[in-house]
Design a protein around this motif. Structure first.
Motif, PDB file in Angstrom:
ATOM      1  N   GLU A   1       0.829  -1.211   0.000  1.00  8.32           N
ATOM      2  CA  GLU A   1       0.000   0.000   0.000  1.00  8.32           C
ATOM      3  C   GLU A   1       0.860   1.256   0.000  1.00  8.32           C
ATOM      4  N   ARG A   2       1.909   1.247   0.814  1.00  9.26           N
ATOM      5  CA  ARG A   2       2.758   2.447   0.888  1.00  9.26           C
ATOM      6  C   ARG A   2       3.543   2.643  -0.397  1.00  9.26           C
ATOM      7  N   LEU A   3       4.087   1.557  -0.961  1.00  4.79           N
ATOM      8  CA  LEU A   3       4.906   1.694  -2.158  1.00  4.79           C
ATOM      9  C   LEU A   3       4.070   2.118  -3.364  1.00  4.79           C
ATOM     10  N   THR A   4       2.861   1.555  -3.500  1.00  6.08           N
ATOM     11  CA  THR A   4       2.017   1.972  -4.619  1.00  6.08           C
ATOM     12  C   THR A   4       1.604   3.433  -4.471  1.00  6.08           C
ATOM     13  N   ARG A   5       1.428   3.886  -3.234  1.00  2.80           N
ATOM     14  CA  ARG A   5       1.106   5.293  -3.010  1.00  2.80           C
ATOM     15  C   ARG A   5       2.283   6.182  -3.404  1.00  2.80           C
ATOM     16  N   VAL A   6       3.505   5.756  -3.052  1.00  5.56           N
ATOM     17  CA  VAL A   6       4.695   6.533  -3.422  1.00  5.56           C
ATOM     18  C   VAL A   6       4.872   6.567  -4.937  1.00  5.56           C
ATOM     19  N   VAL A   7       4.657   5.422  -5.587  1.00  5.26           N
ATOM     20  CA  VAL A   7       4.819   5.342  -7.033  1.00  5.26           C
ATOM     21  C   VAL A   7       3.688   6.074  -7.754  1.00  5.26           C
ATOM     22  N   GLY A   8       2.505   6.086  -7.129  1.00  2.00           N
ATOM     23  CA  GLY A   8       1.374   6.776  -7.726  1.00  2.00           C
ATOM     24  C   GLY A   8       0.519   5.897  -8.613  1.00  2.00           C
ATOM     25  N   VAL A   9       0.446   4.598  -8.313  1.00  4.15           N
ATOM     26  CA  VAL A   9      -0.399   3.689  -9.080  1.00  4.15           C
ATOM     27  C   VAL A   9      -1.235   2.853  -8.127  1.00  4.15           C
ATOM     28  N   ALA A  10      -2.315   2.297  -8.635  1.00  3.41           N
ATOM     29  CA  ALA A  10      -3.145   1.406  -7.839  1.00  3.41           C
ATOM     30  C   ALA A  10      -2.527   0.023  -7.815  1.00  3.41           C
ATOM     31  N   ALA A  11      -2.813  -0.741  -6.744  1.00  2.00           N
ATOM     32  CA  ALA A  11      -2.267  -2.089  -6.640  1.00  2.00           C
ATOM     33  C   ALA A  11      -2.682  -2.942  -7.834  1.00  2.00           C
ATOM     34  N   SER A  12      -3.880  -2.689  -8.382  1.00  2.00           N
ATOM     35  CA  SER A  12      -4.360  -3.473  -9.523  1.00  2.00           C
ATOM     36  C   SER A  12      -3.546  -3.223 -10.781  1.00  2.00           C
ATOM     37  N   ALA A  13      -2.772  -2.110 -10.807  1.00  2.00           N
ATOM     38  CA  ALA A  13      -1.954  -1.791 -11.975  1.00  2.00           C
ATOM     39  C   ALA A  13      -0.575  -2.437 -11.912  1.00  2.00           C
ATOM     40  N   ILE A  14      -0.259  -3.094 -10.786  1.00  2.00           N
ATOM     41  CA  ILE A  14       1.041  -3.746 -10.635  1.00  2.00           C
ATOM     42  C   ILE A  14       1.039  -5.060 -11.416  1.00  2.00           C
ATOM     43  N   GLY A  15       2.083  -5.280 -12.196  1.00  2.00           N
ATOM     44  CA  GLY A  15       2.152  -6.487 -13.008  1.00  2.00           C
ATOM     45  C   GLY A  15       2.421  -7.734 -12.193  1.00  2.00           C
ATOM     46  N   SER A  16       3.291  -7.618 -11.187  1.00  2.00           N
ATOM     47  CA  SER A  16       3.627  -8.780 -10.364  1.00  2.00           C
ATOM     48  C   SER A  16       4.267  -8.306  -9.070  1.00  2.00           C
ATOM     49  N   ILE A  17       4.244  -9.182  -8.085  1.00  2.00           N
ATOM     50  CA  ILE A  17       4.886  -8.912  -6.804  1.00  2.00           C
ATOM     51  C   ILE A  17       5.719 -10.132  -6.427  1.00  2.00           C
ATOM     52  N   GLY A  18       6.947  -9.884  -6.020  1.00  2.00           N
ATOM     53  CA  GLY A  18       7.815 -10.954  -5.534  1.00  2.00           C
ATOM     54  C   GLY A  18       8.186 -10.695  -4.097  1.00  2.00           C
ATOM     55  N   ILE A  19       8.317 -11.763  -3.328  1.00  2.23           N
ATOM     56  CA  ILE A  19       8.663 -11.674  -1.908  1.00  2.23           C
ATOM     57  C   ILE A  19       9.936 -12.467  -1.654  1.00  2.23           C
ATOM     58  N   GLY A  20      10.909 -11.846  -1.028  1.00  2.00           N
ATOM     59  CA  GLY A  20      12.082 -12.548  -0.525  1.00  2.00           C
ATOM     60  C   GLY A  20      11.951 -12.654   0.984  1.00  2.00           C
ATOM     61  N   ILE A  21      12.116 -13.855   1.536  1.00  2.00           N
ATOM     62  CA  ILE A  21      11.875 -14.054   2.955  1.00  2.00           C
ATOM     63  C   ILE A  21      12.787 -15.156   3.479  1.00  2.00           C
ATOM     64  N   PRO A  22      13.260 -15.057   4.719  1.00  2.00           N
ATOM     65  CA  PRO A  22      14.100 -16.125   5.273  1.00  2.00           C
ATOM     66  C   PRO A  22      13.306 -17.415   5.441  1.00  2.00           C
ATOM     67  N   GLY A  23      14.030 -18.503   5.581  1.00  5.20           N
ATOM     68  CA  GLY A  23      13.400 -19.779   5.877  1.00  5.20           C
ATOM     69  C   GLY A  23      13.367 -20.709   4.688  1.00  5.20           C
TER      70      GLY A  23
END
Length: 307
Positions: A47-69
Motif C-alpha cells: 500500500e505504501r509503495l504503490t502510493r509513493v509510485v502513484g499507481v493502484a495495486a491493480s496496476a502492478i504487473g507482479s509482486i515478488g517476496i524474498g523471505i528467510p526460511g
C-alpha cells in the motif's frame, strides 16, 4: 511496474521496478512478528509503495517476496522462518487473494543472488554465472547459472554454511560440528570477539587495524573462513563472479582487501589455485543496494524453473 519485497527479521525493504529494469522507488517498514503480522507487513508495504509510485495495486504487473526460511516457491509457502515466528505460512496465495496480483515467494538469499546478478549487468552484459555469498548472522549462498537460480532437488543449493570444515570445531546450530558458518559469519565474530558494541564486526576490524593481537587473530580467522567459502563456491560451480553481500558486506574495502589477500596467499603456494585466479572473481556489493528486494521483483516477474 513490478514490486519486490524483502521481509527481514526486523525490517522490510521494497522496491518498484520499471519494465526496463530500472528502479523507480524504495520504501522501508518495520517487520511484524508472527504469521498474521508478516502478512499485514507485506500488505502495508504494498500500500505504501504503490502510493509513493502513484499507481493502484491493480496496476502492478507482479509482486515478488524474498523471505528467510525454507520456501516452496511453487506453492508460495514459507516454513521454519524462526526470526519471523513462522512455522508454516501460505504467504503467496494469501497475498494474491488479498491484492488481486500474482505473487511469488523465494528464499531471501536466493532472491538477493538474482538482485546481485541484475546489478552486475547494469553497465554491461550479465555474467553467465555468479554466486552471491551472504554474510549475515549465518552464512549461505545463492547461485545463478545462465540467468537462472540453482535451487536443487530440495531447494538447498548454496547452503554452504553447513559444510563441515573442522571436525574438531564448535557445534553448529544445524547440529553438525565445525561448519563453515561457525568461522565465517556474524555469529562467528560474536564468538571470536565478545563485545558489547552494537557493531562487533566493525569494532573487531578497527581493533585489528590498531594492532590489537587478539583482534588480529580473530579477524584473520574470519577472513580465512570467508576466503574458504569463496574457494568452495568456485571449486564446486566455477562461477565467473562471487559477490559478497549481507550485513557484514558493510565492512566494505577492508573485507574485500582481506579476502583478496588470503586468496592470493593461497595462490602463491598452489599452482592449481593460482590458475583459477580466485581473487579476481570476488567483489563486495555496494553499500545500501537492496539486492533481495530487487531480486524479489525479478522473481515475481518471471517464475524461475527448478534446476
Amino acid at each position: 511496474m513490478r514490486l519486490g519485497i524483502d521481509i527481514g527479521g526486523t525490517k522490510t525493504a521494497a522496491v518498484a521496478m520499471c519494465a526496463d529494469g530500472r528502479l523507480s522507488d524504495q520504501v522501508r517498514m518495520p517487520t511484524g512478528f508472527g504469521a498474521d503480522a508478516v502478512v499485514e507487513t507485506a500488505l502495508r508495504t504494498v500500500e505504501r509503495l504503490t502510493r509513493v509510485v502513484g499507481v493502484a495495486a491493480s496496476a502492478i504487473g507482479s509482486i515478488g517476496i524474498g523471505i528467510p526460511g525454507a520456501v516452496d516457491g511453487e506453492a508460495g509457502r514459507v516454513a521454519h522462518a524462526v526470526n519471523l515466528g513462522l512455522e508454516g505460512l501460505d504467504l503467496g496465495p494469501l497475498l494474491a487473494d488479498r491484492l488481486g496480483v500474482a505473487v511469488r515467494v523465494e528464499n531471501d538469499v536466493k532472491a538477493a543472488a538474482l538482485g546481485a546478478h541484475h546489478l552486475l549487468g547494469a553497465d554491461g552484459p550479465h555474467p553467465h554465472s555468479m554466486a552471491y555469498l551472504n554474510l549475515g548472522t549465518g552464512l549461505a549462498a545463492g547461485i545463478v547459472l545462465g540467468g537462472r537460480l540453482l535451487r536443487g532437488a530440495r531447494g538447498v543449493a548454496g547452503e554452504i554454511g553447513h559444510v563441515p570444515v573442522d571436525a574438531s570445531g564448535v557445534q553448529c546450530a544445524c547440529g553438525q560440528r565445525g561448519c563453515l558458518e561457525t568461522v565465517a559469519s556474524g555469529s562467528a565474530i560474536a564468538r571470536l570477539w565478545p563485545t558489547a558494541d552494537p557493531l562487533p564486526a566493525r569494532e573487531l576490524f578497527a581493533a585489528a587495524a590498531a594492532g590489537h593481537v587478539q583482534a588480529v587473530t580473530a579477524r584473520e580467522r574470519f577472513l580465512t573462513g570467508v576466503a574458504a567459502a569463496v574457494r568452495l563456491l568456485v571449486l564446486t560451480t566455477d562461477v565467473d563472479e562471487v559477490v559478497i553481500g549481507g550485513g557484514l558486506a558493510a565492512l566494505g574495502e577492508p573485507l574485500r582487501a582481506g579476502v583478496h589477500r588470503i586468496l592470493n596467499g593461497w595462490a602463491a603456494d598452489s599452482a592449481f589455485l593460482a590458475s583459477l585466479d580466485l581473487a579476481s572473481r570476488v567483489r563486495v556489493i555496494p553499500l545500501g543496494f537492496p539486492a533481495a528486494a530487487v531480486g524479489a521483483a525479478l522473481v515475481g516477474a518471471q517464475p524461475w524453473p527448478k534446476s
